[in-house]
Design an enzyme around this catalytic site. Structure first.
Site, short mmCIF file in Angstrom:
data_model
loop_
_atom_site.label_atom_id
_atom_site.label_comp_id
_atom_site.label_asym_id
_atom_site.label_seq_id
_atom_site.Cartn_x
_atom_site.Cartn_y
_atom_site.Cartn_z
N ARG A 225 0.86 -1.18 -0.15
CA ARG A 225 -0.04 -0.04 0.06
C ARG A 225 0.92 1.27 0.04
NH1 ARG A 225 -3.51 -2.66 -1.71
NH2 ARG A 225 -5.70 -2.91 -0.99
N HIS A 273 -1.66 0.34 -10.21
CA HIS A 273 -2.22 -0.55 -9.08
C HIS A 273 -2.64 -1.74 -9.87
CE1 HIS A 273 -3.87 -1.00 -4.84
NE2 HIS A 273 -3.88 -1.99 -5.56
C1 GLV Z 1 -5.31 -4.86 -4.32
O1 GLV Z 1 -4.71 -3.98 -4.02
C2 GLV Z 1 -5.96 -5.86 -3.16
O2 GLV Z 1 -5.84 -5.39 -2.00
O3 GLV Z 1 -6.08 -7.13 -3.53
#
Ligand code: GLV
Length: 303
Positions: A225, A273
């Site tokens: 994160r 992401h």
């Molecule tokens: C993606 O970021 C997840 O948490 O699977």
């Protein structure tokens, strides 16, 4: 069995397909279709759902987060605290994460960024590099994905070291545990792979002082994160060339704003992401296995 699904539109069809395939007799409904009715589900499968879902659904036996990170879910004020919450553990994402991390190792470790530069100048310019197997790869965060990536890299012959707050069992590579060993861990990482979740205690864990602990020329790969990294501190370390480069998939605020200085920093590679997208069939298989455990009476909160 009654299941409510709340997921982004792009994933919805794929989840429904997998649920119908593996669980043809279940009554599966979409949150949008039932929010005006009294219909109650036993199980909720959700990714960033509306808070209202939890005010409305009063008979849930378990909540399944359709991803590995539960930070978005935990922010909801009415997320019930007394219902077991499950997250995706690997569910097919580990292999994707491994490939992404390996891309970062090779991109910077074998100087592909330099060759791109040389190509733009039509310059034939072989460079000396260390063998990647002489470099140490540090995995920060040894949850299911971190453990998988570390194990696989170590089996491929890379030198891997892991860090997590508490000791994880069954790992074949060296691990250091606890905050008292974090600086020592960082000082040994030529590549640092951030796989930590967003929590109060991980917020800006990688601050200026900790990034300075990395050896000169280290590379940061961030896939857990974004809030774990102090972005300003990272930028400074990349500009001063204390750090060699960064491959970043997660950011403190997503999507990354057009004005963010990361876009123009030459030694940063940005991806939106996408390192380990959810694998819908594998995710549904894992969830149905967990539901079976619950139904058989052996369910336990796996977080
Ligand atoms: C993606 O970021 C997840 O948490 O699977």
């Amino acid at each position: 069995m009654r299941i409510i699904l709340s997921s982004p539109l792009t994933d919805q069809g794929l989840y429904l397909e997998a649920l119908h395939k593996f669980c043809p007799y279940a009554d599966i409904r979409l949150w949008n279709d039932v929010k005006e009715s009294d219909w109650q589900a036993e199980y909720a499968l959700v990714w960033k759902p509306e808070n209202q879902l939890f005010l409305h659904q009063k008979e849930l036996k378990a909540i399944f987060n359709l991803g590995a990170g539960i930070d978005a879910l935990e922010k909801l004020p009415d997320l019930p605290g007394d219902i077991p919450l499950y997250k995706l553990r690997d569910a097919g994402m580990g292999q994707w994460m491994l490939e992404y991390v390996m891309y970062g190792l090779v991109h910077f470790g074998r100087h592909f960024d330099h060759y791109r530069h040389h190509q733009q100048r039509q310059s034939w310019h072989p460079e000396y590099t260390h063998s990647l197997q002489q470099r140490r790869i540090g995995i920060l965060g040894l949850g299911p994905l971190g453990a998988f990536v570390g194990q696989q890299l170590s089996q491929l012959g890379y030198s891997v070291i892991g860090w997590s707050r508490s000791e994880k069992e069954g790992l074949s590579f060296e691990q250091l545990n606890g905050y008292e060993h974090l600086d020592g861990f960082l000082s040994r990482c030529h590549f640092l792979v951030n796989l930590l979740p967003a929590k109060e205690e991980t917020y800006h864990l990688l601050n200026e002082q900790r990034l300075m602990r990395l050896p000169r020329g280290a590379v940061v790969i961030s896939v857990g994160r974004g809030s774990v990294l102090d972005e300003h501190a990272l930028l400074v370390q990349l500009q001063t060339r204390h750090l060699r480069g960064a491959l970043l998939d997660v950011f403190e605020h997503e999507p990354l704003s057009k004005e963010h200085p990361f876009w123009k920093q030459d030694n940063i590679v940005i991806t939106p992401h996408m390192a380990a997208p959810t694998q819908h069939e594998e995710a549904v298989r894992q969830i149905l296995g967990d539901i079976l455990d619950i139904e058989l009476g052996s369910g336990h909160n796996l977080i």
